[in-house]
Design a protein around this motif. Sequence first.
Motif, PDB file in Angstrom:
ATOM      1  N   ASP A  91      30.519  65.767 149.760  1.00  0.00           N
ATOM      2  CA  ASP A  91      29.636  66.539 150.602  1.00  0.00           C
ATOM      3  C   ASP A  91      28.312  66.493 150.212  1.00  0.00           C
ATOM      4  O   ASP A  91      27.183  66.620 150.886  1.00  0.00           O
ATOM      5  N   ALA A 116      23.309  65.737 160.461  1.00  0.00           N
ATOM      6  CA  ALA A 116      22.069  66.289 160.211  1.00  0.00           C
ATOM      7  C   ALA A 116      20.829  65.434 159.781  1.00  0.00           C
ATOM      8  O   ALA A 116      19.661  65.437 159.768  1.00  0.00           O
ATOM      9  N   ASN A 117      21.433  64.236 158.827  1.00  0.00           N
ATOM     10  CA  ASN A 117      20.504  63.465 158.138  1.00  0.00           C
ATOM     11  C   ASN A 117      19.614  62.738 159.129  1.00  0.00           C
ATOM     12  O   ASN A 117      18.396  62.574 159.116  1.00  0.00           O
ATOM     13  N   GLU A 151      34.599  70.164 156.842  1.00  0.00           N
ATOM     14  CA  GLU A 151      35.131  68.867 157.090  1.00  0.00           C
ATOM     15  C   GLU A 151      35.027  67.884 156.293  1.00  0.00           C
ATOM     16  O   GLU A 151      35.752  66.984 156.205  1.00  0.00           O
ATOM     17  N   ASN A 158      26.315  63.634 150.816  1.00  0.00           N
ATOM     18  CA  ASN A 158      25.754  63.752 152.304  1.00  0.00           C
ATOM     19  C   ASN A 158      24.645  64.697 152.345  1.00  0.00           C
ATOM     20  O   ASN A 158      23.741  64.622 153.299  1.00  0.00           O
ATOM     21  N   ARG A 190      23.641  69.833 162.146  1.00  0.00           N
ATOM     22  CA  ARG A 190      24.177  68.966 163.067  1.00  0.00           C
ATOM     23  C   ARG A 190      24.983  69.887 164.047  1.00  0.00           C
ATOM     24  O   ARG A 190      24.973  69.364 165.237  1.00  0.00           O
TER      25      ARG A 190
HETATM   26  C1  LIG Z   1      21.633  77.740 156.616  1.00  0.00           C
HETATM   27  C2  LIG Z   1      22.406  77.551 157.902  1.00  0.00           C
HETATM   28  C3  LIG Z   1      22.226  77.727 158.940  1.00  0.00           C
HETATM   29  C4  LIG Z   1      22.748  77.313 160.242  1.00  0.00           C
HETATM   30  N1  LIG Z   1      22.366  77.574 161.578  1.00  0.00           N
HETATM   31  C5  LIG Z   1      23.000  77.181 162.575  1.00  0.00           C
HETATM   32  C6  LIG Z   1      22.553  77.391 164.013  1.00  0.00           C
HETATM   33  O1  LIG Z   1      21.541  77.609 163.996  1.00  0.00           O
HETATM   34  N2  LIG Z   1      23.377  76.937 164.851  1.00  0.00           N
HETATM   35  C7  LIG Z   1      24.808  76.481 164.721  1.00  0.00           C
HETATM   36  O2  LIG Z   1      25.297  75.869 165.664  1.00  0.00           O
HETATM   37  N3  LIG Z   1      25.068  76.120 163.409  1.00  0.00           N
HETATM   38  C8  LIG Z   1      24.299  76.666 162.122  1.00  0.00           C
HETATM   39  N4  LIG Z   1      24.952  76.391 161.003  1.00  0.00           N
HETATM   40  C9  LIG Z   1      26.331  75.888 161.066  1.00  0.00           C
HETATM   41  C10 LIG Z   1      26.244  74.140 161.087  1.00  0.00           C
HETATM   42  O3  LIG Z   1      25.747  73.752 162.110  1.00  0.00           O
HETATM   43  C11 LIG Z   1      27.839  73.793 160.574  1.00  0.00           C
HETATM   44  O4  LIG Z   1      28.139  74.196 159.351  1.00  0.00           O
HETATM   45  C12 LIG Z   1      27.908  72.564 161.160  1.00  0.00           C
HETATM   46  O5  LIG Z   1      29.208  72.295 160.864  1.00  0.00           O
HETATM   47  C13 LIG Z   1      27.541  71.545 160.018  1.00  0.00           C
HETATM   48  O6  LIG Z   1      25.826  71.429 160.006  1.00  0.00           O
HETATM   49  P1  LIG Z   1      25.083  70.339 158.936  1.00  0.00           P
HETATM   50  O7  LIG Z   1      23.870  70.434 159.330  1.00  0.00           O
HETATM   51  O8  LIG Z   1      25.697  71.066 157.622  1.00  0.00           O
HETATM   52  O9  LIG Z   1      25.905  69.039 159.227  1.00  0.00           O
HETATM   53  P2  LIG Z   1      25.626  67.667 158.363  1.00  0.00           P
HETATM   54  O10 LIG Z   1      24.842  67.882 157.217  1.00  0.00           O
HETATM   55  O11 LIG Z   1      25.412  66.466 159.336  1.00  0.00           O
HETATM   56  O12 LIG Z   1      27.293  67.517 157.650  1.00  0.00           O
HETATM   57  C14 LIG Z   1      28.525  67.740 158.477  1.00  0.00           C
HETATM   58  C15 LIG Z   1      29.722  67.025 157.834  1.00  0.00           C
HETATM   59  O13 LIG Z   1      29.584  65.593 157.859  1.00  0.00           O
HETATM   60  C16 LIG Z   1      29.300  65.211 156.632  1.00  0.00           C
HETATM   61  N5  LIG Z   1      28.365  64.478 156.536  1.00  0.00           N
HETATM   62  C17 LIG Z   1      27.022  64.597 156.554  1.00  0.00           C
HETATM   63  N6  LIG Z   1      26.186  63.484 156.936  1.00  0.00           N
HETATM   64  C18 LIG Z   1      27.020  62.400 156.930  1.00  0.00           C
HETATM   65  C19 LIG Z   1      27.072  60.995 157.087  1.00  0.00           C
HETATM   66  N7  LIG Z   1      25.782  60.384 157.163  1.00  0.00           N
HETATM   67  N8  LIG Z   1      28.130  60.082 156.715  1.00  0.00           N
HETATM   68  C20 LIG Z   1      29.081  60.546 157.050  1.00  0.00           C
HETATM   69  N9  LIG Z   1      29.558  61.998 156.858  1.00  0.00           N
HETATM   70  C21 LIG Z   1      28.433  63.083 156.660  1.00  0.00           C
HETATM   71  C22 LIG Z   1      29.381  66.309 155.745  1.00  0.00           C
HETATM   72  O14 LIG Z   1      29.654  66.169 154.445  1.00  0.00           O
HETATM   73  C23 LIG Z   1      30.042  67.588 156.505  1.00  0.00           C
HETATM   74  O15 LIG Z   1      31.258  67.613 156.277  1.00  0.00           O
HETATM   75  C24 LIG Z   1      24.062  76.918 159.976  1.00  0.00           C
HETATM   76  C25 LIG Z   1      24.633  76.666 158.613  1.00  0.00           C
HETATM   77  C26 LIG Z   1      23.759  76.974 157.683  1.00  0.00           C
HETATM   78  C27 LIG Z   1      24.244  76.794 156.060  1.00  0.00           C
END
Ligand SMILES: Cc1cc2nc3c(=O)[nH]c(=O)nc-3n(C[C@H](O)[C@H](O)[C@H](O)COP(=O)(O)OP(=O)(O)OC[C@H]3O[C@@H](n4cnc5c(N)ncnc54)[C@H](O)[C@@H]3O)c2cc1C
Length: 290
Positions: free
Chosen positions: A162, A128-129, A155, A165, A108
């Motif tokens: 979490d 992200a999903n 968050e 999600n 995300r």
């Molecule tokens: C391996 C790795 C690589 C990364 N690479 C980068 C990068 O290249 N660039 C960058 O900017 N950041 C990067 N990040 C950081 C990441 O972008 C942040 O941690 C961001 O805040 C969350 O991204 P996510 O994909 O986990 O989001 P999500 O999985 O969407 O989760 C975000 C929040 O929303 C909640 N949530 C998720 N889905 C739902 C839903 N459907 N309904 C309600 N709540 C929901 C989750 O519990 C979480 O609190 C990386 C992190 C990791 C662990």
Amino acid sequence: MKTLPEIFQSNSPVISIEVFPPKTEQGDRSLFNMLDRLAQYKPAFISCTYGAGGSERTRTVDLCQRIQQQFEIPTTAHLTCVGSSRAEIIDILNSANAAGVKNIMALRGDAPEGAQTFEATEGGLAFANELVQLIREHFPEMGIGVAAYPEKHTEAPDLPTDLKNLKRKIDAGADVAFTQLFFENDNFYRFREMYEQAGCHIPLVPGIMPITEFARIKRITALCGAIFPDELASRLEAVQDDKQAQMEIGVNHAIAQCQDLLNQGAPGIHFYALNKSRACQQILDALDLS
Ligand SMILES: Cc1cc2nc3c(=O)[nH]c(=O)nc-3n(C[C@H](O)[C@H](O)[C@H](O)COP(=O)(O)OP(=O)(O)OC[C@H]3O[C@@H](n4cnc5c(N)ncnc54)[C@H](O)[C@@H]3O)c2cc1C
């Protein structure tokens, strides 16, 4: 070039190195020198992070393409939902596909600087999903990695929420989950148990960031919400004027963490290398995975 599911079919630990696209020519040269040194350890893939907006958008895929051409190592291009509509995301995925990049780390992303919370762009994606689902719809052959948080995403109200999600990302078609950096293996093991009980079946790969400088790691852990053990902090504080000693403590801690994780069945290690090779080389030498 192999996809993530093909890579994780391996019986030996899957070692991956995460780098970021440099902003200067000097940074670029130093990154390629670093990769040259690490290539001898035969990492299974290199992943390149993604920054939001403008010219940054093309940097990640360009860097992945250059790494694949120069080192013949598969890459994973990170991609976030920040600042892009669905159509723009599909454009980026098309360029990755055309460049021969077969894996995407689907994220995300964080709120842009100055904003308190993440807001989806108009016509864009909120979580992200949704990105995983979009990739699966348009590029069914792509390997997809997603982020996991053994100590909870900053968050999220609690770990079970979490984890639910995270499960949405897996159900949408993710292939491998890579964790946020952590320093206490017990937190990873506790999370892995919950993960398995929740019916998550894809490989869960621990993410390790070798500590090379105490001040830097304090900033990073504060941002990403990783727990920094008091005992490790006091040892590093005691040598706060000695960078060499800090690195030694950090590398030894990472070696012990990685050895234990691999002994306890982790499918591999994802190194947050921060474009530096020395600490990773020392860790990989000590692990002797050949
Ligand atoms: C391996 C790795 C690589 C990364 N690479 C980068 C990068 O290249 N660039 C960058 O900017 N950041 C990067 N990040 C950081 C990441 O972008 C942040 O941690 C961001 O805040 C969350 O991204 P996510 O994909 O986990 O989001 P999500 O999985 O969407 O989760 C975000 C929040 O929303 C909640 N949530 C998720 N889905 C739902 C839903 N459907 N309904 C309600 N709540 C929901 C989750 O519990 C979480 O609190 C990386 C992190 C990791 C662990």
